[in-house]
Write a protein that holds these residues in place. Structure first.
Motif, mmCIF file in Angstrom:
data_model
loop_
_atom_site.group_PDB
_atom_site.id
_atom_site.type_symbol
_atom_site.label_atom_id
_atom_site.label_comp_id
_atom_site.label_asym_id
_atom_site.label_seq_id
_atom_site.Cartn_x
_atom_site.Cartn_y
_atom_site.Cartn_z
ATOM 1 N N ALA A 378 -23.121 36.467 8.641
ATOM 2 C CA ALA A 378 -22.332 37.287 9.568
ATOM 3 C C ALA A 378 -21.358 36.353 10.254
ATOM 4 C CB ALA A 378 -23.229 37.973 10.590
ATOM 5 N N SER A 379 -20.099 36.730 10.282
ATOM 6 C CA SER A 379 -19.072 35.911 10.915
ATOM 7 C C SER A 379 -18.486 36.703 12.075
ATOM 8 C CB SER A 379 -17.992 35.556 9.892
ATOM 9 O OG SER A 379 -17.018 34.713 10.460
ATOM 10 N N ASP A 380 -18.954 36.423 13.279
ATOM 11 C CA ASP A 380 -18.568 37.200 14.451
ATOM 12 C C ASP A 380 -17.384 36.572 15.178
ATOM 13 O OD1 ASP A 380 -20.635 39.343 14.676
ATOM 14 O OD2 ASP A 380 -21.977 37.622 14.675
ATOM 15 N N ALA A 381 -16.404 37.400 15.516
ATOM 16 C CA ALA A 381 -15.308 36.943 16.370
ATOM 17 C C ALA A 381 -15.859 36.660 17.759
ATOM 18 C CB ALA A 381 -14.213 37.993 16.429
ATOM 19 N N LEU A 382 -15.373 35.598 18.368
ATOM 20 C CA LEU A 382 -15.808 35.238 19.722
ATOM 21 C C LEU A 382 -14.726 35.577 20.736
ATOM 22 C CD1 LEU A 382 -17.180 31.659 18.857
ATOM 23 C CD2 LEU A 382 -18.369 33.850 18.666
ATOM 24 N N THR A 383 -13.490 35.480 20.319
ATOM 25 C CA THR A 383 -12.272 35.576 21.144
ATOM 26 C C THR A 383 -12.214 34.416 22.129
ATOM 27 O OG1 THR A 383 -13.043 36.882 23.056
ATOM 28 C CG2 THR A 383 -12.444 38.094 21.024
ATOM 29 N N ILE A 384 -11.031 34.061 22.516
ATOM 30 C CA ILE A 384 -10.868 32.958 23.456
ATOM 31 C C ILE A 384 -11.541 33.272 24.787
ATOM 32 C CG2 ILE A 384 -8.648 33.778 24.380
ATOM 33 C CD1 ILE A 384 -7.754 30.841 24.504
ATOM 34 N N TYR A 385 -11.567 34.543 25.173
ATOM 35 C CA TYR A 385 -12.157 34.927 26.460
ATOM 36 C C TYR A 385 -13.677 34.791 26.427
ATOM 37 C CZ TYR A 385 -7.515 37.017 26.831
ATOM 38 O OH TYR A 385 -6.154 37.218 26.832
ATOM 39 N N GLY A 386 -14.295 35.320 25.381
ATOM 40 C CA GLY A 386 -15.742 35.243 25.291
ATOM 41 C C GLY A 386 -16.231 33.822 25.113
ATOM 42 N N GLU A 387 -15.595 33.068 24.203
ATOM 43 C CA GLU A 387 -16.039 31.704 23.927
ATOM 44 C C GLU A 387 -15.847 30.788 25.130
ATOM 45 O OE1 GLU A 387 -15.692 28.345 20.459
ATOM 46 O OE2 GLU A 387 -13.894 29.515 20.917
ATOM 47 N N PHE A 388 -14.674 30.824 25.740
ATOM 48 C CA PHE A 388 -14.412 29.932 26.875
ATOM 49 C C PHE A 388 -15.336 30.232 28.045
ATOM 50 C CE2 PHE A 388 -9.934 27.967 26.232
ATOM 51 C CZ PHE A 388 -10.281 27.632 24.926
ATOM 52 N N TYR A 389 -15.579 31.516 28.306
ATOM 53 C CA TYR A 389 -16.468 31.886 29.416
ATOM 54 C C TYR A 389 -17.873 31.346 29.164
ATOM 55 C CZ TYR A 389 -18.746 34.708 33.016
ATOM 56 O OH TYR A 389 -19.464 35.110 34.122
ATOM 57 N N ALA A 390 -18.385 31.510 27.936
ATOM 58 C CA ALA A 390 -19.746 31.084 27.628
ATOM 59 C C ALA A 390 -19.870 29.570 27.509
ATOM 60 C CB ALA A 390 -20.215 31.750 26.336
ATOM 61 N N LEU A 391 -18.831 28.918 26.996
ATOM 62 C CA LEU A 391 -18.888 27.477 26.739
ATOM 63 C C LEU A 391 -18.559 26.635 27.966
ATOM 64 C CD1 LEU A 391 -19.232 25.159 24.676
ATOM 65 C CD2 LEU A 391 -16.821 25.466 24.070
ATOM 66 N N PHE A 392 -17.600 27.073 28.764
ATOM 67 C CA PHE A 392 -17.117 26.269 29.889
ATOM 68 C C PHE A 392 -17.583 26.812 31.248
ATOM 69 C CE2 PHE A 392 -13.732 25.566 26.585
ATOM 70 C CZ PHE A 392 -14.122 24.279 26.267
ATOM 71 N N TYR A 393 -18.792 27.327 31.284
ATOM 72 C CA TYR A 393 -19.455 27.694 32.542
ATOM 73 C C TYR A 393 -18.717 28.766 33.335
ATOM 74 C CZ TYR A 393 -21.664 23.311 31.200
ATOM 75 O OH TYR A 393 -22.286 22.330 30.478
#
Length: 470
Positions: A378-393
């Protein structure tokens, strides 16, 4: 009419439709009155960005606004009309989650915008380092395009180890996606210099590529070509204007893109199609589409709306960022980059890309592993909003949004080149990387893409471009 004006009109129509639908249909499990209000604020923000970019042209703003209109604002409309989402079914999502995400998107856009305009965006054509003129051989362009289309598949040798090494070498050094993208850039930049026959030939090549991708179950063939054309057009950093005939052609092509998407969706929803020939695949889709009320069901319009709902991905990841913390952390990203970008044909840490690992968490499949990633692919899109929020606190990620804008803006303006042809190719590639980051499938995937783009462009340039002293 300019592209900015067209997007502003569509933006205005979407928010009006959202207000109207909410008035007659009301709240549901995903949206409420606050969602509509925040959608209005997002529409105002988009309008401001587009108005400002008319004065100080910035191709990255066009990419951002294009996606905010069609994949975020439009998604609010479709969620009101059909409250269906495959992504939201992973976990419990409420209107409060959707609203929180919209607030984050609106504010993070401001930081991204500030970064993109951190320096005066005056258009300055730097003088080439050397007085060199580059041209290209059309036959080499066509041969490479065909190579990319035909050898885009995997399992060439039938031996897993050899196939994995070949796949890595192919994707890094002659990446089919990059070859197709560069071909489109060259065609767009030179179509006025081509003969009528050459333009028809390239049109048939692109059309054939879309058909081939669709018959293989891909829903993104026509969409990818359209996005690549857009990137090629805006890379000149000029106000993009459309004549009436252009708008008529786009209006004619939109239903075709829609039908291609439906075709790919129907093929994906039917198992075991790999061994079918093209005629059998067409028959499968025909029978499926003739079902009564096909588009009134969740697998009809609901699936189509869900596919273009990047808001869904952002919302689900932001709402459950704590549950995904085992994946969204720098050590995991570093291990993924080593395994997927820096170690061709073998693994060190056994870590799949973040986009592939996400399903292990929301489906409770245990620890992510490259050994089982094909089984549960499964290859899920993260989007810049979702990924940055989860990764950068969480809200600390606003700093990252500003830095992204600042770095891309700076890189775009200091591109070194020896000819205009090389200049536009490099500009287009920078915009492509930004596009991939904005729709993010993971920063680890972006690192891999950047490596692939660098090598593939180098070899493409060597194989296709012709040097001649002016």
């Amino acid at each position: 009419m300019t592209l900015n004006k067209i997007l502003q009109i569509i933006n205005f129509i979407f928010i009006l439709v959202a207000f109207y639908l909410f008035k007659i249909m009301g709240s549901n499990e995903f949206v409420d009155g606050n969602t509509i209000f925040l959608g209005g604020l997002l529409a105002l923000e988009i309008h401001f960005f587009l108005a400002y970019s008319k004065k100080k042209i910035n191709p990255f703003i066009i990419i951002v606004c294009f996606h905010l209109v069609f994949y975020y604002l439009m998604r609010i409309v479709t969620l009101i009309y059909i409250p269906f989402s495959v992504v939201f079914n992973r976990n419990s999502i409420t209107p409060e989650d959707t609203n929180y995400t919209l607030i984050f998107i609106i504010i993070s856009n401001l930081f991204l915008f500030a970064g993109l305009y951190s320096k005066s965006y005056e258009e300055r054509f730097r003088r080439p380092e050397r007085n060199k003129l580059l041209d290209f051989k059309i036959k080499y362009v066509i041969l490479l395009f065909l190579f990319a289309s035909i050898l885009g598949g995997s399992n060439i040798f039938g031996v897993s180890f050899l196939d994995r090494i070949f796949e890595v070498i192919k994707l890094l050094f002659l990446n089919p996606t990059i070859i197709i993208f560069l071909t489109i850039v060259l065609v767009i930049k030179n179509y006025s210099n081509f003969s009528f026959r050459q333009n028809i030939l390239f049109s048939l090549l692109f059309g054939g590529y879309i058909v081939s991708m669709t018959l293989n179950g891909s829903r993104s063939g026509a969409h990818a070509i359209a996005i690549y054309i857009l990137i090629a057009l805006i890379s000149e950093s000029k106000i993009l204007k459309f004549k009436i005939k252009h708008l008529l052609v786009i209006t004619f092509l939109l239903p075709i893109v829609f039908l291609v998407f439906i075709f790919g969706t129907e093929l994906r929803s039917n198992d075991a199609i790999d061994n079918f020939d093209s005629k059998q695949k067409v028959e499968i889709v025909k029978n499926s589409l003739l079902q009564k009320n096909r588009f009134a069901t969740d697998v009809g319009l609901g699936i189509i709306f869900d596919r273009i709902g990047f808001l869904d991905y952002s919302t689900e990841i932001i709402a459950y960022s704590n549950e995904y913390s085992s994946i969204f952390n720098l050590p995991y990203y570093l291990m993924s980059i080593v395994d997927n970008a820096l170690s061709p044909g073998f693994t060190v840490f056994d870590k799949p890309k973040v986009a592939n690992a996400l399903s292990y968490v929301y489906s409770n499949r245990g620890l992510p592993s490259l050994k089982s990633v094909n089984k549960y692919y499964a290859s899920d899109a993260l989007t810049i909003y979702g990924e940055f929020y989860a990764l950068f606190y969480g809200w600390w990620s606003l700093i990252a949004f500003y830095l992204v804008g600042y770095l891309f803006n700076g890189q775009y303006k200091k591109i070194k080149y020896t000819s205009k042809l090389e200049f536009y190719c490099k500009r287009s590639l920078v915009i492509l990387v930004f596009y991939k980051l904005y729709n993010s499938f993971g920063l680890d995937w972006i690192v891999y893409d950047i490596i692939a783009i660098s090598f593939s462009y180098y070899f493409y340039r060597k194989l296709v471009f012709i040097k001649s002293i002016s």
